[in-house]
Motif scaffolding. Structure first.
Motif, PDB file in Angstrom:
ATOM      1  N   ARG A 287      50.152  20.863  54.158  1.00  0.00           N
ATOM      2  CA  ARG A 287      50.134  21.879  52.988  1.00  0.00           C
ATOM      3  C   ARG A 287      48.867  22.452  52.665  1.00  0.00           C
ATOM      4  N   LEU A 288      47.597  21.529  52.882  1.00  0.00           N
ATOM      5  CA  LEU A 288      46.532  22.050  52.295  1.00  0.00           C
ATOM      6  C   LEU A 288      45.500  22.158  53.731  1.00  0.00           C
ATOM      7  N   ASP A 289      46.312  21.724  54.736  1.00  0.00           N
ATOM      8  CA  ASP A 289      45.469  22.118  56.099  1.00  0.00           C
ATOM      9  C   ASP A 289      44.317  21.324  56.187  1.00  0.00           C
ATOM     10  N   ASN A 290      44.460  20.008  56.041  1.00  0.00           N
ATOM     11  CA  ASN A 290      43.154  19.319  56.163  1.00  0.00           C
ATOM     12  C   ASN A 290      43.378  18.656  57.456  1.00  0.00           C
ATOM     13  N   SER A 291      42.255  18.513  58.271  1.00  0.00           N
ATOM     14  CA  SER A 291      41.933  17.884  59.481  1.00  0.00           C
ATOM     15  C   SER A 291      42.387  16.344  59.407  1.00  0.00           C
ATOM     16  N   PRO A 292      42.410  15.665  60.414  1.00  0.00           N
ATOM     17  CA  PRO A 292      42.658  14.281  60.314  1.00  0.00           C
ATOM     18  C   PRO A 292      41.619  13.496  59.907  1.00  0.00           C
ATOM     19  N   LEU A 293      40.248  14.223  60.176  1.00  0.00           N
ATOM     20  CA  LEU A 293      39.255  13.444  59.399  1.00  0.00           C
ATOM     21  C   LEU A 293      38.939  13.665  58.062  1.00  0.00           C
ATOM     22  N   THR A 294      39.383  14.934  57.386  1.00  0.00           N
ATOM     23  CA  THR A 294      39.438  15.087  56.123  1.00  0.00           C
ATOM     24  C   THR A 294      40.318  14.103  55.545  1.00  0.00           C
ATOM     25  N   VAL A 295      41.532  14.149  56.060  1.00  0.00           N
ATOM     26  CA  VAL A 295      42.879  13.046  55.622  1.00  0.00           C
ATOM     27  C   VAL A 295      42.181  11.623  55.245  1.00  0.00           C
ATOM     28  N   ASN A 296      41.306  11.287  56.643  1.00  0.00           N
ATOM     29  CA  ASN A 296      40.983  10.141  56.440  1.00  0.00           C
ATOM     30  C   ASN A 296      39.851   9.786  55.367  1.00  0.00           C
ATOM     31  N   ARG A 297      39.055  10.883  54.911  1.00  0.00           N
ATOM     32  CA  ARG A 297      37.814  10.771  53.996  1.00  0.00           C
ATOM     33  C   ARG A 297      38.623  10.611  52.629  1.00  0.00           C
ATOM     34  N   LYS A 298      39.510  11.510  52.521  1.00  0.00           N
ATOM     35  CA  LYS A 298      40.439  11.498  51.213  1.00  0.00           C
ATOM     36  C   LYS A 298      41.305  10.279  51.216  1.00  0.00           C
ATOM     37  N   LEU A 299      41.611   9.493  52.205  1.00  0.00           N
ATOM     38  CA  LEU A 299      42.375   8.164  52.050  1.00  0.00           C
ATOM     39  C   LEU A 299      41.406   7.125  51.875  1.00  0.00           C
ATOM     40  N   SER A 300      40.062   7.127  52.483  1.00  0.00           N
ATOM     41  CA  SER A 300      39.234   6.237  52.233  1.00  0.00           C
ATOM     42  C   SER A 300      38.723   6.057  50.705  1.00  0.00           C
ATOM     43  N   ALA A 301      38.536   7.465  50.092  1.00  0.00           N
ATOM     44  CA  ALA A 301      38.278   7.413  48.774  1.00  0.00           C
ATOM     45  C   ALA A 301      39.268   6.782  47.769  1.00  0.00           C
ATOM     46  N   LEU A 302      40.410   6.972  48.263  1.00  0.00           N
ATOM     47  CA  LEU A 302      41.505   6.399  47.529  1.00  0.00           C
ATOM     48  C   LEU A 302      41.667   4.708  47.723  1.00  0.00           C
ATOM     49  N   LYS A 303      41.392   4.380  48.733  1.00  0.00           N
ATOM     50  CA  LYS A 303      41.332   2.821  49.147  1.00  0.00           C
ATOM     51  C   LYS A 303      40.193   2.327  48.419  1.00  0.00           C
ATOM     52  N   ALA A 304      38.892   3.102  48.089  1.00  0.00           N
ATOM     53  CA  ALA A 304      38.005   2.362  47.319  1.00  0.00           C
ATOM     54  C   ALA A 304      38.412   2.298  45.819  1.00  0.00           C
ATOM     55  N   LEU A 305      39.104   3.291  45.407  1.00  0.00           N
ATOM     56  CA  LEU A 305      39.602   3.084  43.972  1.00  0.00           C
ATOM     57  C   LEU A 305      40.542   1.993  43.756  1.00  0.00           C
ATOM     58  N   PHE A 306      41.711   1.871  44.579  1.00  0.00           N
ATOM     59  CA  PHE A 306      42.671   0.924  44.603  1.00  0.00           C
ATOM     60  C   PHE A 306      42.075  -0.435  44.678  1.00  0.00           C
ATOM     61  N   HIS A 307      41.340  -0.572  45.598  1.00  0.00           N
ATOM     62  CA  HIS A 307      40.555  -1.905  45.919  1.00  0.00           C
ATOM     63  C   HIS A 307      39.902  -2.417  44.629  1.00  0.00           C
ATOM     64  N   TYR A 308      38.982  -1.597  44.073  1.00  0.00           N
ATOM     65  CA  TYR A 308      38.434  -1.880  42.601  1.00  0.00           C
ATOM     66  C   TYR A 308      39.480  -2.198  41.673  1.00  0.00           C
ATOM     67  N   LEU A 309      40.548  -1.495  41.615  1.00  0.00           N
ATOM     68  CA  LEU A 309      41.610  -1.755  40.536  1.00  0.00           C
ATOM     69  C   LEU A 309      42.243  -3.087  40.695  1.00  0.00           C
ATOM     70  N   GLN A 310      42.372  -3.557  42.094  1.00  0.00           N
ATOM     71  CA  GLN A 310      43.148  -4.586  42.309  1.00  0.00           C
ATOM     72  C   GLN A 310      42.366  -6.048  42.404  1.00  0.00           C
ATOM     73  N   ASN A 311      41.003  -5.749  42.935  1.00  0.00           N
ATOM     74  CA  ASN A 311      40.048  -6.853  43.260  1.00  0.00           C
ATOM     75  C   ASN A 311      38.785  -7.076  42.423  1.00  0.00           C
ATOM     76  N   ILE A 312      38.480  -6.140  41.663  1.00  0.00           N
ATOM     77  CA  ILE A 312      37.195  -5.966  41.079  1.00  0.00           C
ATOM     78  C   ILE A 312      37.318  -6.057  39.399  1.00  0.00           C
ATOM     79  N   ALA A 313      38.047  -5.036  38.954  1.00  0.00           N
ATOM     80  CA  ALA A 313      38.356  -4.876  37.553  1.00  0.00           C
ATOM     81  C   ALA A 313      39.302  -5.761  36.871  1.00  0.00           C
ATOM     82  N   GLU A 314      39.050  -6.092  35.963  1.00  0.00           N
ATOM     83  CA  GLU A 314      39.884  -7.068  35.105  1.00  0.00           C
ATOM     84  C   GLU A 314      40.131  -6.936  33.741  1.00  0.00           C
ATOM     85  N   THR A 315      41.186  -7.364  33.142  1.00  0.00           N
ATOM     86  CA  THR A 315      41.549  -6.961  31.753  1.00  0.00           C
ATOM     87  C   THR A 315      40.944  -8.255  30.676  1.00  0.00           C
ATOM     88  N   ASN A 316      40.887  -7.901  29.711  1.00  0.00           N
ATOM     89  CA  ASN A 316      40.399  -9.293  28.662  1.00  0.00           C
ATOM     90  C   ASN A 316      40.962 -10.495  29.012  1.00  0.00           C
TER      91      ASN A 316
END
Length: 359
Positions: free
Chosen positions: A84-113
């Motif tokens: 739909r956005l006509d992103n190349s496989p390399l661009t899709v990989n970059r966007k997926l890598s950005a999401l992987k970094a965010l989700f890794h932080y939310l599960q493995n680094i950030a913590e509640t009180n």
């Protein structure tokens, strides 16, 4: 507007936990990388809203929604990016890598009180990157027709400085706009061709970052690393020509430190730092009229690197000049200048190449 200010602006358009992640990463990632992350996250969260997974504002999307996403839903998002956005496989990989970094932080680094992770489950860890099977030789061959070679370096620079204006002397609007900006535009082109700086590094330059005596510029590279990068004598001459007219031409006060600024706009005639897109459009305009429409800011950087390697054959120094984290990335330019392979293939059938005949 400096990159960090744009990062602040974009991060405020995202949920609080994304804002927190961006804030934590400021020490280790460059503002340009963080800005790309913000753009990628806005696309992702807007997709969640468009698909009806949450009814509300983007900034209110809860962590619980991310915790419950399925692998199939993420695959649907990746399909949306590619088809739909006509992103190349390399661009899709970059966007997926950005999401992987965010989700890794939310599960493995950030913590509640209560010392609990923000996410119990990381769906992004279950999704693999696209397998992009292009080797360096293939990448180099694709690149070779889209960069400047030999005499084209100076020809393109001269076209920006003079030729484009000559082409449009009968078009008063275009001609006068070129006269207004030709020193600036020539300095930008010359600096990229004479240093290999990235677009974000060109945009982020302040006047005080230049050391004209040492032919160097202070830049913030990927990973938020400060480095002094050398530029050519021709780039120095073009920068001096631009600096001689910069303040008066663009009606600047001493408070405006940005090196490359836009033409005065609006009823108040205000100027501002040139944006990445403004520089991209400027290069695209000249490239199209020059007869090499595939030429871009990044291809100018490739042009510098190819010429540097051909003249110096020093990959470690080229790696430092370009700011590559991996030497494998720099090795692409060894393939671009490998004429010996072509001559060997030509000679297989008994037809020596033109270069061999003239040696």
């Amino acid at each position: 507007m400096r990159f960090h200010e744009r990062v602040d602006e974009k991060s405020r358009m995202l949920p609080w936990y994304v804002n927190e992640f961006i804030s934590k990463k400021r020490r280790t990632l460059s503002p340009a990388t963080l800005l790309n992350y913000c753009h990628d996250y806005i696309i992702f969260f807007d997709w969640l809203l468009a698909e009806g997974y949450f009814n509300g504002d983007r900034t209110d999307i809860p962590l619980e929604l991310l915790n419950g996403l399925t692998v199939q839903q993420i695959e649907d998002f990746l399909t949306f990016l590619q088809f739909r956005l006509d992103n190349s496989p390399l661009t899709v990989n970059r966007k997926l890598s950005a999401l992987k970094a965010l989700f890794h932080y939310l599960q493995n680094i950030a913590e509640t009180n209560d010392l609990q992770p923000y996410l119990d489950r990381n769906v992004m860890a279950k999704v693999e990157l696209n397998q992009v099977k292009e080797d360096q030789e293939a990448i180099a061959q694709k690149m070779s027709g889209k960069i400047l070679w030999d005499q084209e370096y100076e020809q393109f620079r001269e076209f920006v400085a003079q030729g484009y204006g000559d082409l449009y002397k009968e078009n008063k609007r275009r001609y006068h706009f070129h006269l207004q900006n030709r020193e600036r535009d020539t300095a930008i082109i010359s600096l990229i061709l004479g240093s290999g700086l990235r677009l974000s590094e060109i945009v982020g330059l302040d006047v005080d970052d230049l050391d004209l005596k040492k032919f160097s510029a202070r830049v913030i590279r990927k990973g938020n690393k400060e480095q002094y990068v050398f530029f050519s004598e021709q780039a120095l001459l073009d920068l001096q020509d631009y600096l001689a007219v910069r303040k008066a031409r663009y009606k600047l006060t001493d408070q405006i430190k940005a090196l490359f600024v836009s033409s005065p706009m609006g009823p108040k005639g205000t100027t501002r730092r040139m944006t990445p897109r403004a520089i991209e459009k400027m290069v695209e305009k000249y490239a199209a009229e020059f007869g090499k429409p595939a030429l871009s800011v990044h291809k100018l950087r490739h042009s510098f690197a190819t010429r540097y390697h051909a003249e110096n054959n020093d990959v470690p120094k080229l790696r430092r000049q370009l700011g590559h984290s991996s030497i494998q990335t720099t090795m692409i330019y060894t393939h671009l200048t490998n004429d010996e392979l072509k001559r060997a293939v030509d000679n297989m059938d008994g037809y020596p190449s033109k270069q061999t005949e003239s040696e």
